[in-house]
Structure formats: structure tokens, C-alpha cells
Design an enzyme around this catalytic site. Sequence first.
Site, PDB file in Angstrom:
ATOM      1  N   SER A  35       0.970  -1.298   0.108  1.00 28.35           N
ATOM      2  CA  SER A  35       0.204   0.111   0.165  1.00 28.35           C
ATOM      3  C   SER A  35       0.737   1.183  -0.113  1.00 28.35           C
ATOM      4  O   SER A  35       0.099   2.210  -0.254  1.00 28.35           O
ATOM      5  CB  SER A  35      -0.861   0.093   1.080  1.00 28.35           C
ATOM      6  OG  SER A  35      -1.989  -0.846   0.890  1.00 28.35           O
ATOM      7  N   LYS A  89       0.259   3.138  -2.833  1.00 28.86           N
ATOM      8  CA  LYS A  89      -0.828   4.309  -2.899  1.00 28.86           C
ATOM      9  C   LYS A  89      -0.561   5.732  -3.169  1.00 28.86           C
ATOM     10  O   LYS A  89      -0.928   6.738  -3.455  1.00 28.86           O
ATOM     11  CB  LYS A  89      -1.754   4.059  -2.003  1.00 28.86           C
ATOM     12  CG  LYS A  89      -2.374   2.665  -1.858  1.00 28.86           C
ATOM     13  CD  LYS A  89      -3.435   2.222  -0.784  1.00 28.86           C
ATOM     14  CE  LYS A  89      -4.101   0.690  -0.707  1.00 28.86           C
ATOM     15  NZ  LYS A  89      -4.493   0.409   0.514  1.00 28.86           N
ATOM     16  N   TYR A 107      -3.859  -2.333 -10.302  1.00 29.56           N
ATOM     17  CA  TYR A 107      -3.633  -2.013  -8.854  1.00 29.56           C
ATOM     18  C   TYR A 107      -2.863  -3.211  -8.085  1.00 29.56           C
ATOM     19  O   TYR A 107      -1.921  -2.961  -7.386  1.00 29.56           O
ATOM     20  CB  TYR A 107      -5.127  -2.156  -7.993  1.00 29.56           C
ATOM     21  CG  TYR A 107      -5.055  -2.041  -6.554  1.00 29.56           C
ATOM     22  CD1 TYR A 107      -4.446  -1.128  -5.873  1.00 29.56           C
ATOM     23  CD2 TYR A 107      -5.297  -3.360  -5.844  1.00 29.56           C
ATOM     24  CE1 TYR A 107      -4.630  -1.109  -4.320  1.00 29.56           C
ATOM     25  CE2 TYR A 107      -5.421  -3.268  -4.442  1.00 29.56           C
ATOM     26  CZ  TYR A 107      -4.892  -2.338  -3.902  1.00 29.56           C
ATOM     27  OH  TYR A 107      -4.875  -2.362  -2.338  1.00 29.56           O
ATOM     28  N   TYR A 166      -4.249   3.841   8.386  1.00 22.08           N
ATOM     29  CA  TYR A 166      -5.460   3.250   8.474  1.00 22.08           C
ATOM     30  C   TYR A 166      -6.203   3.676   9.569  1.00 22.08           C
ATOM     31  O   TYR A 166      -6.193   4.787  10.132  1.00 22.08           O
ATOM     32  CB  TYR A 166      -5.690   1.816   8.235  1.00 22.08           C
ATOM     33  CG  TYR A 166      -4.933   1.388   7.063  1.00 22.08           C
ATOM     34  CD1 TYR A 166      -5.351   1.865   5.640  1.00 22.08           C
ATOM     35  CD2 TYR A 166      -3.820   0.523   6.926  1.00 22.08           C
ATOM     36  CE1 TYR A 166      -4.745   1.467   4.420  1.00 22.08           C
ATOM     37  CE2 TYR A 166      -3.182   0.433   5.744  1.00 22.08           C
ATOM     38  CZ  TYR A 166      -3.605   0.846   4.673  1.00 22.08           C
ATOM     39  OH  TYR A 166      -2.916   0.346   3.591  1.00 22.08           O
ATOM     40  N   VAL A 178       1.201  -3.768   3.713  1.00 23.20           N
ATOM     41  CA  VAL A 178       1.030  -5.103   4.530  1.00 23.20           C
ATOM     42  C   VAL A 178       2.408  -5.756   4.040  1.00 23.20           C
ATOM     43  O   VAL A 178       2.569  -7.064   4.596  1.00 23.20           O
ATOM     44  CB  VAL A 178       0.100  -5.901   4.008  1.00 23.20           C
ATOM     45  CG1 VAL A 178      -1.344  -5.292   4.932  1.00 23.20           C
ATOM     46  CG2 VAL A 178      -0.389  -6.087   2.527  1.00 23.20           C
TER      47      VAL A 178
END
Length: 310
Positions: free
Chosen positions: A68, A71, A193, A245, A263
Site C-alpha cells: 500500500s 498508493k 492495482y 488506516y 502489508v
Amino acid sequence: MKKDIVDLQDKLQALLLIQQDNYTQGKVADYIPALANVKPDLVGISVATIDGKVVGAGEYQRSFSIQSISKVFGLVMAMNRIGDSLWQRVRMEPSGQPFNSIIQLEWEKGIPRNPVINAGAILVSDVLTSHFSASKLAFITFVRKLAGNDNIRVDNDVYQSELTHGNGNAALAYLMKSFGNIEAEIPEVLSHYFTQCSIAMSCQQLAKSLLFLANKGVDPITQKTICTARDAHRVNAILSTSGMYDQSGEFAFSVGLPAKSGVGGGVIAVVPGYGVICTWSPPLNSFGNSVVGMNLVASVAEELGLSIYH
Ligand code: GLN
């Protein structure tokens, strides 16, 4: 501020030793099977500063799955490409939910809470897929340029693993499409993605590649403008409120830096006006954030007095 610590390298080494026995507190991600094979006791830390210094300790030159953290790159590319119209399709609020949650997305009619939860990053992947003729190539080229390294690659084992275990992400994509918030074909969007999540980079490369966020959008090494100062501010704001998060509040409370986890066990933290910290340790807590990685960012920030809230 004690930012002028002379021997940062020794300091990082000492901080790693303190974390030596904490790997057992988390669990390596196994919902993407290829990630489960990583040794849990690998640990690395790197700090890159806007004056061109890069130091590190432990496995800071070993590549890991950025997941992530990708992102952040995707968001910058999408902001550059479609400008403020992006914010009609994704919001900039913390979600208060796990990174892969679908619950809120139905209530909120297919508009993701922010671009760094999975739904938001899939939306951003749709923007890139729809606005670049070869979005995967454009993405890896962007990352290679930022890191100053043409050898950065996508880990195909991780990619295949994500693809075959990606039903939750597919559900997010189809739900957004049902609300008219995805333009391209879903398999294409998911392929983009999963590709960006499967890029492998080291702490050193990640820290260096994100320096522009600590320097008002300008890469301090090449002096190239990567994004506007306003957009660098916006990315940092989103990372401060949502990058860790549903632990972003606690991270702001205890550390005080814009940050993003993946992760794969990586964490990046931006220190505006100073540089970027990147840590790596695979075992994760229940929020999907690296346990030792967060501890390390916290201790560097504390030692050097780096919180943005001081
Ligand atoms: N590829 C991962 C997923 O889609 C990324 C999640 C993460 O790093 N938090 O689930």
C-alpha cells in the site's frame, strides 16, 4: 530540534537493537500467500534528508513488497493527471474502518472515504488505467525516476498471488462500478492495482523516492518538480489523517508525522522540511501496520524531535 545529530547511522543501528525481540508481537500477512514466505525477523531502516544524505541500518538495501505504500505514488500521478476533478470521485476523510472494508462504500454510494484505503486506491488505479495508454509502465517509470534506479521491478510471484486471492478487492471495484464511479474494465483496473502493490523496493529507495513530499513537491536531488506544493501538502494531510488506516489517530497522537504503511511490512514517514524515514519489518498488528516498523519510526521521530505538531 535535535535534527543535527551527527552520527545518525549509529543511532539507527542502536534503535534496531532495541527492537530485537519485538518481531514476535505481530503476524506476517498471509492473506496474500506470497507475502507469507518472508522471514519475520528481517528489519531495516533508512533516513533520507533533503540535503542529499541517505543513511540506513539493518536490511535497508533489501527489497520488499511495497504494497500500500504504492498508493502514495498512484495518488500523486492521478492528481497530476486529472487535477481537482479527482476529489469528486474520492474524499479526503479518515474511514475509521479496516483498509479493505466494503461496508462504508455501499452507504456512501461508491465514493471511497480517501485514496489510501483499498477502495480509494482502486479508484485511483481506474483513473490511471483510463488516462494513461500504458498505466503500469507509466507507474513503474515514475517510481524508477523518483528512486533514481532503473532496476526496480514488479515481483511477479506477489502479483500472481494477489490476483488469485483478490476477490475482496474485486468486490470493492464492482461495487464502485455499480455506482458509476469506475470507468475502465474491472480486470484492467485490478491488474493495475495489483501490479503497483507488487513492486519491490528497499527502505533506502523508498525514502529517497518520496523526498519531494518533504520538499514542497520538488525532488531535492534532481530539482525537478514532481507535484505542486499545494498537492504535496494535500498528500501529507491525507497521510497524516489516513495513512496508518484505523490507527492514524494513535499514530498522530504518539508520533506526529504523515505516514503510510503496507502489508509487506514497510512504513514511510514524511518529515516536511527535513526528509523521509522508511522502515521495514514484516510482522503486522491487527490494523495491518508493521509493529517494529512503527516502533522504529516513533523512536527516530522522538530522538530527533521530528513531530510536525511541536
Ligand atoms: N495489496 C494489498 C491489498 O490489496 C495492499 C493492502 C495494504 O498494503 N494495506 O490488500
